[in-house]
Design an enzyme around this catalytic site. Structure first.
Site, PDB file in Angstrom:
ATOM      1  N   ASP A 226       0.828  -1.301  -0.236  1.00 33.01           N
ATOM      2  CA  ASP A 226       0.222   0.315   0.423  1.00 33.01           C
ATOM      3  C   ASP A 226       0.788   1.291  -0.188  1.00 33.01           C
ATOM      4  OD1 ASP A 226      -1.806  -2.186  -0.094  1.00 33.01           O
ATOM      5  OD2 ASP A 226      -3.301  -1.138   2.307  1.00 33.01           O
TER       6      ASP A 226
ATOM      7  N   HIS B 243       3.370  -2.131   2.747  1.00 30.51           N
ATOM      8  CA  HIS B 243       3.760  -1.227   2.297  1.00 30.51           C
ATOM      9  C   HIS B 243       4.793  -0.759   1.729  1.00 30.51           C
ATOM     10  CE1 HIS B 243       1.055  -0.693   5.491  1.00 30.51           C
ATOM     11  NE2 HIS B 243       0.465   0.393   4.820  1.00 30.51           N
TER      12      HIS B 243
HETATM   13 ZN   LIG Z   1      -2.791   3.081   3.745  1.00 31.74          ZN
END
Ligand SMILES: [Zn+2]
Length: 293
Positions: A113, A261
């Protein structure tokens, strides 16, 4: 196994993950077996995939997955959303579960992400994913796509799936419905303008959506997706690659939907994490095979 077959298997290695998933055989998790890559599993997959011989792909590249998109483009102009057979669905816990009774349960879904931000990290993530023949969903921010359109193109060209993670990472329940719509719509729009496809996966920041948007997703053929295994790379495991790995392993279960991430320590952890997952017998779900509304 004759030498021609071995050669075919090597050349078609990038296709084998897909082929194995298509075979949906519970005894042949994709990517199992580590460096020697389970010849028995490969043989089953290759024999079930006549296209493996028809569409040889360049071998030896660390990002072998890149070759899938051009290879597939002979039959399908756009690799995603592709007409790939739907083999998995999300359950209420956001785990990925096989649709059919014979589907492979011992799988994980990899998600990254908050990018695309940094060329060095993207290069590393894509290289590691390619090495492990894994496909992931990159849930991107519209604001980052605007800054780094070429990185989005690079991720997409490597055969990964692009998801919408809003424009600015604002928490949606703190916005008006109109503002929430704009976060979603503007990101769909810039992704479409950049790579020519409209995402079918959406992940709301912090996993928090609104009733208004929840009503929109299915009507617009979008699957809202949180996660079921958090690497905590954004929290306790910042700057700790070993912690990222341990957190994922601590929560590991069949169908784990792993939240990571685009961060330096996650990038650093990824190769060892995937090696450990494979040693435990886990394969990777190709996001293109997940059922959407
Ligand atoms: Zn996020």
């Amino acid at each position: 196994m004759n030498s021609t077959f071995v050669s075919l298997t090597k050349q078609g290695a990038a296709l084998l993950t897909v082929a194995t998933l298509l075979a949906a055989c519970g005894s042949t998790p994709a990517g199992s077996g580590g460096a020697s890559s389970a010849p028995a599993s490969a043989a089953v997959s290759a024999s079930l995939a006549p296209s493996a011989s028809a569409t040889p792909t360049p071998a030896g590249s660390p990002s072998a997955a890149v070759s899938i998109a051009p290879g597939a483009s002979a039959a399908t102009p756009t690799p995603s959303p592709s007409p790939a057979a739907k083999l998995y669905r999300l359950n209420k816990n956001y785990d990925v579960v096989p649709i059919g009774p014979n589907g492979n349960k011992k799988v994980v879904l990899l998600t990254f992400d908050d990018g695309p931000k940094d060329k060095t990290m993207v290069d590393s993530l894509l290289g590691t994913l390619g090495k492990h023949k894994a496909k992931a969903i990159f849930f991107v921010l519209g604001s980052k796509v605007k800054q780094n359109p070429d990185l989005l193109k690079q991720i997409y060209a490597s055969g990964h799936t692009i998801g919408n993670h809003t424009w600015s990472h604002s928490q949606l329940n703190k916005l008006s419905d109109a503002q929430g719509d704009e976060e979603f719509d503007s990101t769909q729009r810039i992704i479409r303008e950049t790579i020519g496809i409209t995402p079918v996966f959406f992940r709301p920041p912090n996993g928090i959506s609104t009733d208004h948007l929840n009503e929109r997703y299915p009507k617009e053929h979008v699957l809202r997706m949180n996660w079921s295994n958090g690497s905590l790379d954004w929290a306790d495991n910042q700057h700790k690659p070993a912690g990222v790995i341990q957190s994922v392993l601590d929560q590991l279960h069949s169908g784990s939907n792993i939240l990571m991430h685009e961060l330096a320590w996650t990038t650093e952890a990824l190769d060892e994490l995937l090696t450990k997952l494979e040693a435990l017998g886990y394969g990777y779900v190709d996001p293109a095979t997940i059922e959407t509304p």
